[in-house]
Write a protein that holds these residues in place. Structure first.
Motif, PDB file in Angstrom:
ATOM      1  N   MET A  48       0.712  -0.790  -0.143  1.00  0.00           N
ATOM      2  CA  MET A  48      -0.045  -0.560   0.330  1.00  0.00           C
ATOM      3  C   MET A  48       1.168   1.120   0.106  1.00  0.00           C
ATOM      4  N   PHE A  49       1.685   1.057   0.532  1.00  0.00           N
ATOM      5  CA  PHE A  49       3.405   2.173   0.459  1.00  0.00           C
ATOM      6  C   PHE A  49       3.550   2.644  -0.827  1.00  0.00           C
ATOM      7  N   ILE A  50       4.312   1.482  -1.652  1.00  0.00           N
ATOM      8  CA  ILE A  50       4.289   1.098  -2.423  1.00  0.00           C
ATOM      9  C   ILE A  50       3.298   2.325  -3.482  1.00  0.00           C
ATOM     10  N   GLN A  51       1.895   1.718  -3.528  1.00  0.00           N
ATOM     11  CA  GLN A  51       1.010   2.220  -4.126  1.00  0.00           C
ATOM     12  C   GLN A  51       0.362   3.947  -3.959  1.00  0.00           C
ATOM     13  N   ALA A  52       0.927   4.286  -2.625  1.00  0.00           N
ATOM     14  CA  ALA A  52       0.392   6.256  -2.641  1.00  0.00           C
ATOM     15  C   ALA A  52       2.055   6.206  -3.099  1.00  0.00           C
ATOM     16  N   ILE A  53       3.174   5.728  -2.927  1.00  0.00           N
ATOM     17  CA  ILE A  53       4.965   6.718  -3.792  1.00  0.00           C
ATOM     18  C   ILE A  53       3.637   6.697  -5.245  1.00  0.00           C
ATOM     19  N   VAL A  54       3.034   5.729  -5.530  1.00  0.00           N
ATOM     20  CA  VAL A  54       3.370   5.459  -7.253  1.00  0.00           C
ATOM     21  C   VAL A  54       2.336   6.797  -7.387  1.00  0.00           C
ATOM     22  N   ASP A  55       1.104   6.292  -6.783  1.00  0.00           N
ATOM     23  CA  ASP A  55      -0.059   7.399  -7.175  1.00  0.00           C
ATOM     24  C   ASP A  55       0.132   9.630  -6.881  1.00  0.00           C
TER      25      ASP A  55
END
Length: 138
Positions: free
Chosen positions: A68-75
């Motif tokens: 989810m953290f990786i997802q937030a960074i990509v966002d």
């Protein structure tokens, strides 16, 4: 104090800011959907079918959801890139408009060539009259 508050709220900047917040929230939903439903599946396929949102590891009794953290960074990176491109295009358009207005003002300020020549002739004639002795006074 109430009058000051009403004046503050009625200012255009506050209304512009409120509109920007609402549009920003809607833009965030669009970008999140783009990332979640279009970009991340491709990234997952490229990385061997990894679904980032399901990446977790156990640390004692805690479950660390680093996916989810990786997802937030990509966002964040995609939103930042989109805003960067938007601002860059907007600045370019503003610069073009300013340059066009300056060119238009310069064209408006310059009198026609015939008018310039007539003024030069007038100035030369007045200089000639000043340099000639005045015989009327004798």
């Amino acid at each position: 104090m109430w009058k000051e508050f009403k004046a503050f709220i009625a200012q255009g900047n506050v209304l512009d800011l409120a509109v920007a917040v609402v549009i920003g929230a809607a833009f965030q939903q669009i970008v999140s959907s783009l990332v979640d439903h279009i970009i991340m599946p491709f990234v997952g396929v490229i990385l061997g079918g990894v679904d980032f949102s399901s990446l977790v590891f156990q640390f004692g009794d805690a479950q660390v959801e680093y996916g989810m953290f990786i997802q937030a960074i990509v966002d964040f990176l995609i939103i930042a890139l989109a805003i960067f491109i938007f601002v860059k295009v907007a600045n370019k358009l503003i610069k073009r408009r300013a340059e066009a207005e300056e060119a238009e003002e310069e064209m408006e300020e310059e009198p026609p060539a015939s008018e310039v020549y007539l003024k030069e002739i007038r100035d030369l004639l007045s200089k000639q009259q000043e340099s000639q002795p005045n015989d009327d006074k004798e």
